[in-house]
Scaffold this motif. Structure first.
Motif, PDB file in Angstrom:
ATOM      1  N   ARG A  22       3.275 -15.903   8.070  1.00 47.99           N
ATOM      2  CA  ARG A  22       4.127 -14.912   8.799  1.00 47.99           C
ATOM      3  C   ARG A  22       4.475 -13.676   8.117  1.00 47.99           C
ATOM      4  NH1 ARG A  22       8.054 -18.765  12.633  1.00 47.99           N
ATOM      5  NH2 ARG A  22       6.631 -20.098  13.534  1.00 47.99           N
ATOM      6  N   ILE A  23       4.377 -13.732   6.498  1.00 54.24           N
ATOM      7  CA  ILE A  23       4.971 -12.730   5.909  1.00 54.24           C
ATOM      8  C   ILE A  23       3.834 -12.180   5.096  1.00 54.24           C
ATOM      9  CG2 ILE A  23       6.362 -12.028   3.798  1.00 54.24           C
ATOM     10  CD1 ILE A  23       8.364 -13.795   4.759  1.00 54.24           C
ATOM     11  N   PHE A  24       2.858 -13.209   4.315  1.00 58.27           N
ATOM     12  CA  PHE A  24       1.946 -12.666   3.497  1.00 58.27           C
ATOM     13  C   PHE A  24       0.793 -12.083   4.182  1.00 58.27           C
ATOM     14  CE2 PHE A  24       4.896 -14.634   0.370  1.00 58.27           C
ATOM     15  CZ  PHE A  24       4.800 -13.608  -0.389  1.00 58.27           C
ATOM     16  N   ARG A  25       0.048 -13.070   5.154  1.00 56.56           N
ATOM     17  CA  ARG A  25      -1.229 -12.839   5.696  1.00 56.56           C
ATOM     18  C   ARG A  25      -1.148 -11.435   6.334  1.00 56.56           C
ATOM     19  NH1 ARG A  25      -3.145 -18.831   8.037  1.00 56.56           N
ATOM     20  NH2 ARG A  25      -3.279 -19.660   5.777  1.00 56.56           N
ATOM     21  N   PRO A  26      -0.131 -11.008   7.380  1.00 56.02           N
ATOM     22  CA  PRO A  26      -0.110  -9.872   7.548  1.00 56.02           C
ATOM     23  C   PRO A  26      -0.015  -8.462   6.905  1.00 56.02           C
ATOM     24  CG  PRO A  26       1.501 -11.139   8.938  1.00 56.02           C
ATOM     25  CD  PRO A  26       1.039 -11.696   7.506  1.00 56.02           C
ATOM     26  N   SER A  27       0.329  -8.647   5.536  1.00 58.15           N
ATOM     27  CA  SER A  27       1.032  -7.604   4.788  1.00 58.15           C
ATOM     28  C   SER A  27      -0.271  -7.249   3.895  1.00 58.15           C
ATOM     29  CB  SER A  27       1.987  -7.993   3.963  1.00 58.15           C
ATOM     30  OG  SER A  27       1.703  -8.827   3.158  1.00 58.15           O
ATOM     31  N   TRP A  28       0.069  -5.796   3.587  1.00 57.03           N
ATOM     32  CA  TRP A  28      -0.904  -5.238   2.519  1.00 57.03           C
ATOM     33  C   TRP A  28      -0.546  -5.845   1.222  1.00 57.03           C
ATOM     34  CZ3 TRP A  28      -5.242  -2.504   3.282  1.00 57.03           C
ATOM     35  CH2 TRP A  28      -5.640  -1.886   4.299  1.00 57.03           C
ATOM     36  N   GLN A  29      -1.384  -5.999   0.063  1.00 60.28           N
ATOM     37  CA  GLN A  29      -0.914  -6.633  -1.092  1.00 60.28           C
ATOM     38  C   GLN A  29      -1.712  -5.674  -2.167  1.00 60.28           C
ATOM     39  OE1 GLN A  29       0.765  -9.659  -1.852  1.00 60.28           O
ATOM     40  NE2 GLN A  29       1.638  -8.963  -0.017  1.00 60.28           N
ATOM     41  N   TYR A  30      -0.973  -5.200  -3.249  1.00 50.58           N
ATOM     42  CA  TYR A  30      -1.771  -4.752  -4.248  1.00 50.58           C
ATOM     43  C   TYR A  30      -2.659  -5.623  -5.104  1.00 50.58           C
ATOM     44  CZ  TYR A  30      -2.674  -2.353  -8.833  1.00 50.58           C
ATOM     45  OH  TYR A  30      -3.287  -1.770  -9.731  1.00 50.58           O
ATOM     46  N   ALA A  31      -4.030  -5.080  -5.261  1.00 50.00           N
ATOM     47  CA  ALA A  31      -5.038  -5.978  -5.658  1.00 50.00           C
ATOM     48  C   ALA A  31      -5.597  -5.428  -7.085  1.00 50.00           C
ATOM     49  CB  ALA A  31      -5.983  -5.963  -4.517  1.00 50.00           C
ATOM     50  N   GLY A  32      -5.387  -4.138  -7.350  1.00 49.21           N
ATOM     51  CA  GLY A  32      -6.060  -3.645  -8.561  1.00 49.21           C
ATOM     52  C   GLY A  32      -6.262  -2.066  -8.655  1.00 49.21           C
ATOM     53  N   HIS A  33      -7.000  -1.874  -9.231  1.00 47.11           N
ATOM     54  CA  HIS A  33      -7.250  -0.073  -9.303  1.00 47.11           C
ATOM     55  C   HIS A  33      -8.721   0.159  -9.171  1.00 47.11           C
ATOM     56  CE1 HIS A  33      -8.568  -0.270 -13.633  1.00 47.11           C
ATOM     57  NE2 HIS A  33      -8.020  -1.494 -13.702  1.00 47.11           N
ATOM     58  N   LEU A  34      -8.952   1.414  -8.596  1.00 44.16           N
ATOM     59  CA  LEU A  34     -10.197   2.029  -8.561  1.00 44.16           C
ATOM     60  C   LEU A  34     -11.220   1.999  -9.883  1.00 44.16           C
ATOM     61  CD1 LEU A  34      -9.514   4.951  -6.053  1.00 44.16           C
ATOM     62  CD2 LEU A  34     -10.913   2.846  -5.622  1.00 44.16           C
ATOM     63  N   GLY A  35     -10.553   1.884 -11.047  1.00 41.71           N
ATOM     64  CA  GLY A  35     -11.438   1.545 -12.116  1.00 41.71           C
ATOM     65  C   GLY A  35     -12.071   0.637 -12.085  1.00 41.71           C
ATOM     66  N   GLU A  36     -11.762  -0.499 -11.654  1.00 44.96           N
ATOM     67  CA  GLU A  36     -12.518  -1.864 -11.472  1.00 44.96           C
ATOM     68  C   GLU A  36     -13.878  -1.821 -10.482  1.00 44.96           C
ATOM     69  OE1 GLU A  36      -9.505  -5.417 -12.009  1.00 44.96           O
ATOM     70  OE2 GLU A  36      -8.572  -3.830 -10.929  1.00 44.96           O
ATOM     71  N   LEU A  37     -13.885  -0.687  -9.661  1.00 50.08           N
ATOM     72  CA  LEU A  37     -15.071  -0.247  -8.686  1.00 50.08           C
ATOM     73  C   LEU A  37     -15.505   0.962  -9.044  1.00 50.08           C
ATOM     74  CD1 LEU A  37     -13.160  -1.807  -5.879  1.00 50.08           C
ATOM     75  CD2 LEU A  37     -15.357  -2.776  -6.777  1.00 50.08           C
TER      76      LEU A  37
END
Length: 348
Positions: A22-37
């Motif tokens: 109910r909290i984590f699945r619906p939320s946006w999560q910081y995952a990294g930065h564009l320098g990794e792509l």
């Protein structure tokens, strides 16, 4: 005085299951930065809470996100980051394009009417704020801009241009504590004069000077440089004061006064009594290495001091000695805000 959440919520596996749902699945999560792509034909394996996600940049240049599990037997199709034209599951060699489509499945030609078009990777979501990557395990979550709220405007108001920041490195740790204990520790500086002498010598943490505010899911702490601070970090710089932001449910952002800097990262539950944290550090392109070294040393010191507090508090909470604690209405108002949001989410 307000009571805390029930202490049983910090050790009950069923509560953690509900929090994930109910909290984590619906939320946006910081995952990294564009320098990794950095360009077409790249990928990044990451997570949204505990949900495995792979972010890709296909040949068309578009960012895409998918659940990082093979449609066959759910083995992860990607690890780390890098440059590839396809993602291949190491278990049975099912192979997917960076657009998520299933390209090959060994022996599938032996299966009548094998539904290749229906067995692509399951779509997730990806979006950006400046160089920062955010992911959601949902294919159609609320817009990231809505989730961020006034955070970008508050950072810009400070005079920090996030688009001009350069990635420096990542700090990682696991804590023997519930994720909520770690979040609540971040959300108050009531403990700073006692536990963080180095930080308190730089930032004025007195109640009349250290400002607390909330705006939707965003909680913010602001502190000026202490007058006559002796730290080299206190030298005149581009940023006149500190900002420490917390975006519910679990994102922490630190901006220290002085040179352009920002660290950002999630607080992720691994088990009821274990939490994973990481912080990605970014600095302005012209910030000298000596200043960066001094800031990282201070932040590392604060992190070590916080580990003792967080793990000690969790041991007391998990002992069952008390049913709940109490919160000071002014100094711990951001914890109260966090707990109201958390309780409301679980009540749904």
């Amino acid at each position: 005085m307000q009571r805390t959440l029930p202490y049983s919520w910090y050790s009950d596996p069923e509560i953690l299951r509900l929090e994930e749902e109910r909290i984590f699945r619906p939320s946006w999560q910081y995952a990294g930065h564009l320098g990794e792509l950095p360009g077409p034909g790249t990928f990044l394996a990451t997570r949204a809470g505990r949900m495995p996600i792979v972010v890709t940049r296909a040949r068309d240049g578009a960012l895409r996100a998918f659940l990082n599990v093979c449609r066959h037997r759910s083995f992860p199709v990607a690890e780390g980051s890098g440059a590839r034209e396809t993602l291949q599951c190491p278990y049975h060699a099912w192979t997917y394009g960076l657009d998520g489509s299933l390209r090959a499945a060994p022996r599938s030609d032996e299966e009548p009417e094998f539904p290749v078009s229906e067995l692509g990777l399951v779509a997730a979501s990806v979006d950006t704020w400046g160089p920062f990557l955010f992911v959601s395990s949902l294919p159609d979550p609320e817009p990231l801009a809505g989730a961020l709220g006034s955070l970008p405007a508050q950072v810009a108001e400070l005079g920090l241009d996030v688009d001009g920041l350069v990635y420096h490195g990542r700090w990682e740790a696991e804590l023997e504590a519930n994720w909520k204990v770690a979040c609540e520790n971040f959300l108050e500086c009531y403990h700073c004069p006692v536990a963080h002498p180095g930080f308190s010598a730089l930032v004025d943490v007195s109640p009349e000077a250290y400002a607390l505010s909330t705006d939707g899911r965003l909680s913010t702490q602001r502190g000026d440089v202490r007058e006559h601070a002796s730290s080299t970090l206190a030298a005149d710089g581009d940023l006149p004061r500190s900002q420490f932001h917390f975006l519910w449910p679990n994102l922490g952002i630190n901006i220290f006064p002085g040179r352009p800097n920002l660290s950002i990262g999630p607080i992720v539950p691994l088990a009821p009594g274990r939490t994973y944290r990481f912080l990605d550090y970014f600095f302005g392109p012209d910030v000298d290495e000596a200043w960066i070294r001094d800031l990282l040393a201070l932040d590392d010191q604060v992190g070590r001091e916080d580990r003792v507090l967080v793990e000690g508090a969790h041991r007391g909470i998990a002992s069952g000695a008390l049913e709940h604690g109490y919160l000071l209405g002014r100094s711990e108002q951001l914890i109260a805000h966090f707990q109201r949001l958390t309780a409301a989410a679980l009540a749904t």
